[in-house]
Write an enzyme that holds these catalytic residues in place. Structure first.
Site, PDB file in Angstrom:
ATOM      1  N   ASP A 245      89.772  43.904  24.565  1.00 50.29           N
ATOM      2  CA  ASP A 245      88.466  44.533  24.783  1.00 50.29           C
ATOM      3  C   ASP A 245      88.045  44.311  26.233  1.00 50.29           C
ATOM      4  O   ASP A 245      88.252  43.228  26.784  1.00 50.29           O
ATOM      5  CB  ASP A 245      87.405  43.954  23.840  1.00 50.29           C
ATOM      6  CG  ASP A 245      86.265  44.943  23.626  1.00 50.29           C
ATOM      7  OD1 ASP A 245      86.164  45.510  22.516  1.00 50.29           O
ATOM      8  OD2 ASP A 245      85.491  45.185  24.587  1.00 50.29           O
TER       9      ASP A 245
ATOM     10  N   LYS B 231      88.997  64.546   9.959  1.00 53.21           N
ATOM     11  CA  LYS B 231      87.892  63.613  10.197  1.00 53.21           C
ATOM     12  C   LYS B 231      86.627  64.370  10.600  1.00 53.21           C
ATOM     13  O   LYS B 231      85.527  64.104  10.102  1.00 53.21           O
ATOM     14  CB  LYS B 231      88.314  62.626  11.300  1.00 53.21           C
ATOM     15  CG  LYS B 231      87.214  61.768  11.839  1.00 53.21           C
ATOM     16  CD  LYS B 231      86.781  60.699  10.859  1.00 53.21           C
ATOM     17  CE  LYS B 231      85.558  59.982  11.395  1.00 53.21           C
ATOM     18  NZ  LYS B 231      85.090  58.949  10.511  1.00 53.21           N
TER      19      LYS B 231
ATOM     20  N   CYS C 258      78.988  58.503  13.775  1.00 50.76           N
ATOM     21  CA  CYS C 258      79.929  59.519  13.275  1.00 50.76           C
ATOM     22  C   CYS C 258      79.255  60.856  12.991  1.00 50.76           C
ATOM     23  O   CYS C 258      79.502  61.840  13.690  1.00 50.76           O
ATOM     24  CB  CYS C 258      80.620  59.000  12.018  1.00 50.76           C
ATOM     25  SG  CYS C 258      81.735  57.637  12.372  1.00 50.76           S
TER      26      CYS C 258
HETATM   27  N1  LIG Z   1      81.667  52.544  13.390  1.00 52.19           N
HETATM   28  C1  LIG Z   1      82.103  53.303  12.420  1.00 52.19           C
HETATM   29  O1  LIG Z   1      81.634  53.214  11.306  1.00 52.19           O
HETATM   30  C2  LIG Z   1      83.229  54.301  12.633  1.00 52.19           C
HETATM   31  C3  LIG Z   1      83.792  54.908  11.509  1.00 52.19           C
HETATM   32  C4  LIG Z   1      84.850  55.777  11.677  1.00 52.19           C
HETATM   33  C5  LIG Z   1      85.315  56.071  12.957  1.00 52.19           C
HETATM   34  N2  LIG Z   1      84.751  55.488  14.058  1.00 52.19           N
HETATM   35  C6  LIG Z   1      85.294  55.817  15.358  1.00 52.19           C
HETATM   36  O2  LIG Z   1      86.039  54.703  15.840  1.00 52.19           O
HETATM   37  C7  LIG Z   1      85.972  54.639  17.268  1.00 52.19           C
HETATM   38  C8  LIG Z   1      85.467  53.275  17.690  1.00 52.19           C
HETATM   39  O3  LIG Z   1      84.149  53.126  17.190  1.00 52.19           O
HETATM   40  P1  LIG Z   1      83.451  51.714  17.028  1.00 52.19           P
HETATM   41  O4  LIG Z   1      82.309  51.925  16.126  1.00 52.19           O
HETATM   42  O5  LIG Z   1      84.459  50.676  16.676  1.00 52.19           O
HETATM   43  O6  LIG Z   1      82.953  51.474  18.547  1.00 52.19           O
HETATM   44  P2  LIG Z   1      82.343  50.128  19.180  1.00 52.19           P
HETATM   45  O7  LIG Z   1      81.479  50.558  20.289  1.00 52.19           O
HETATM   46  O8  LIG Z   1      81.808  49.238  18.099  1.00 52.19           O
HETATM   47  O9  LIG Z   1      83.625  49.378  19.771  1.00 52.19           O
HETATM   48  C9  LIG Z   1      84.403  49.877  20.780  1.00 52.19           C
HETATM   49  C10 LIG Z   1      84.911  48.714  21.619  1.00 52.19           C
HETATM   50  O10 LIG Z   1      85.846  49.227  22.552  1.00 52.19           O
HETATM   51  C11 LIG Z   1      85.719  48.501  23.768  1.00 52.19           C
HETATM   52  N3  LIG Z   1      86.351  49.282  24.827  1.00 52.19           N
HETATM   53  C12 LIG Z   1      85.889  50.339  25.523  1.00 52.19           C
HETATM   54  N4  LIG Z   1      86.817  50.792  26.385  1.00 52.19           N
HETATM   55  C13 LIG Z   1      87.909  49.993  26.233  1.00 52.19           C
HETATM   56  C14 LIG Z   1      89.197  49.961  26.831  1.00 52.19           C
HETATM   57  N5  LIG Z   1      89.553  50.833  27.751  1.00 52.19           N
HETATM   58  N6  LIG Z   1      90.049  49.002  26.428  1.00 52.19           N
HETATM   59  C15 LIG Z   1      89.706  48.093  25.496  1.00 52.19           C
HETATM   60  N7  LIG Z   1      88.494  48.084  24.887  1.00 52.19           N
HETATM   61  C16 LIG Z   1      87.614  49.018  25.247  1.00 52.19           C
HETATM   62  C17 LIG Z   1      84.221  48.300  23.903  1.00 52.19           C
HETATM   63  O11 LIG Z   1      83.925  47.223  24.760  1.00 52.19           O
HETATM   64  C18 LIG Z   1      83.818  48.025  22.443  1.00 52.19           C
HETATM   65  O12 LIG Z   1      83.817  46.639  22.140  1.00 52.19           O
HETATM   66  C19 LIG Z   1      85.049  55.786  17.688  1.00 52.19           C
HETATM   67  O13 LIG Z   1      85.816  56.916  18.017  1.00 52.19           O
HETATM   68  C20 LIG Z   1      84.260  56.068  16.430  1.00 52.19           C
HETATM   69  O14 LIG Z   1      83.795  57.403  16.391  1.00 52.19           O
HETATM   70  C21 LIG Z   1      83.723  54.602  13.906  1.00 52.19           C
END
Ligand SMILES: NC(=O)c1ccc[n+]([C@@H]2O[C@H](COP(=O)([O-])OP(=O)(O)OC[C@H]3O[C@@H](n4cnc5c(N)ncnc54)[C@H](O)[C@@H]3O)[C@@H](O)[C@H]2O)c1
Length: 383
Positions: free
Chosen positions: A25, A196, A240
């Site tokens: 991260d 999705k 989402c």
């Molecule tokens: N939260 C949900 O319920 C959910 C459900 C289904 C799909 N998604 C999808 O999953 C993906 C991630 O969502 P999330 O909720 O986990 O996001 P989040 O913001 O909770 O986490 C993302 C993490 O990625 C890190 N990050 C950013 N750029 C980076 C890089 N280049 N290298 C390493 N780490 C990096 C950030 O610091 C952050 O900690 C998104 O596309 C989202 O749409 C989320």
């Protein structure tokens, strides 16, 4: 790559299968917290899993990637400008792993992405490393978990898995079968990406119907329409459903008419709620010759979680604050907020003149409210 709401539970679950996980991260605070065996998000059962994984040496967090067998991308995909998908995070994360890729590797994108993104990432990889063409597997596998039961759903949900070629699909299926108990559906990358987006747009359209009907019923003085539909609320939030349908609208502007209107209708519901609260506050002021204290019950985007992203409840509260109303924001799942002073539910209800329910948190069902209070329930608490 990415240890947030999706990446961290996924990493911890894989580590619990005694597979070594190097979690990356770019946020140093996230890395440090995880390496202490702790977590930076609220998700039932996640702390124990992370603690165990770190203690046993199967889960390590770091700011940089390293050589591995499988690379999994779970970084954000927000939108920018006029609701255009912002794929810079997935592109950046891909560029970060490119130097570490080797023959036989599996590269998986899990971030919700517009159709064609996996192929774009493959192009980024092969531009830098043309000799890896045909020698690594690249697949898309969208995450569909329900926040609040992520650990259970990560294992039990069916998954749709699509590679850029058949070999990639097979490699990804083999990987997920090591920790997913649900069915693994084979397809290609573009179809998996569309699955999705379709799922979330379907829900958005159906919520828009409920929200539109709730406004019509309010005008018609009808309390409860006799049909089984989704529950209306103050809008639609979360990372989402409030975001993903735009990924379809942005690429298919002429055709995605209902999907676009659903987004607009759900966003309008938030503005309608604000107008309702303003009207109730004006009526109170006229009657009592003083401004009302308004308890705003709930800030999260849905019940029983702490996630405030794209939350209509939070936007409503910010707007009331901007309009200088005396507000008492209540969110039992959040203890601190940068711009708001979070109030305790019982005392806010006792102190307020107008009580506005924005999120149907379970803990709100038990709260007793004095008869003289004005109650505006926009989410059906306890129903
Ligand atoms: N939260 C949900 O319920 C959910 C459900 C289904 C799909 N998604 C999808 O999953 C993906 C991630 O969502 P999330 O909720 O986990 O996001 P989040 O913001 O909770 O986490 C993302 C993490 O990625 C890190 N990050 C950013 N750029 C980076 C890089 N280049 N290298 C390493 N780490 C990096 C950030 O610091 C952050 O900690 C998104 O596309 C989202 O749409 C989320």
């Amino acid at each position: 790559m990415g240890l947030g709401y999706i990446g961290l539970p996924t990493a911890a679950l894989i580590a619990s299968r005694k597979i070594k996980v190097h979690g990356v991260d770019v946020n140093q605070h996230v890395v440090d917290t995880i390496n202490k065996g702790k977590i930076h998000i609220v998700e039932p059962d996640l702390d124990g899993l992370v603690h165990h994984g770190v203690q046993q040496g199967f889960l390590v967090a770091a700011p940089e990637p390293k050589k591995a067998d499988v690379f999994l991308i779970a970084v954000p995909t927000p939108f920018k400008g006029d609701h255009e998908p912002d794929t810079t995070y997935v592109e950046k994360a891909t560029s970060m792993v490119v130097p570490f890729l080797r023959e036989g590797n599996l590269f998986i994108l899990e971030s919700t992405s517009p159709v064609g993104t996996t192929e774009k990432l493959a192009a980024i990889i092969f531009k830098e490393r043309p000799t890896l063409k045909g020698k690594i597997s690249i697949a898309y596998c969208p995450e569909r978990v329900l926040p609040g039961s992520v650990i259970h759903e990560l294992q039990q949900n069916d998954r749709v898995i699509g590679g850029i070629d058949t070999r990639s699909t097979e490699a990804a299926i083999a990987f997920y079968s090591r920790f997913v108990k649900g069915a693994l559906h084979k397809t290609n990358a573009r179809t998996a990406e569309m699955c999705k987006l379709t799922e979330n747009a379907y829900r958005d359209v159906n919520i828009a119907f409920a929200n539109e009907l709730s406004i019509i019923c309010d005008k018609a003085g009808i309390k409860h329409p006799r049909v089984k539909i989704l529950k209306p609320g103050p809008g639609v939030g979360g990372h989402c459903i409030a975001v993903d349908p735009w990924f379809i609208v942005s690429d298919f502007k002429e055709d995605a008419k209902i999907i676009k209107q659903a987004r607009l209708t759900n966003n309008y519901k938030r503005d309608w709620v604000i107008e309702k609260i303003k009207a109730a506050a004006a009526a109170f002021k006229k009657k009592n010759k003083r401004g009302a204290v308004i308890a705003c019950m709930g800030l999260a985007y849905k019940p029983n979680i702490d996630d405030l992203r794209e939350s209509p409840a939070l936007e409503i509260v910010h707007e009331l604050q901007r309009l200088k109303f005396k507000i008492l924001p209540v969110e039992p799942n959040v203890s601190k907020h940068g711009k708001l002073t979070i109030a305790d539910a019982e005392s806010a209800v006792a102190e307020a003149d107008i009580i506005v329910f924005l999120v149907a948190h379970r803990s709100f069902e038990k709260i007793s409210i004095q008869k003289d209070k004005v109650v505006l329930d926009f989410c059906g608490v306890g129903k």
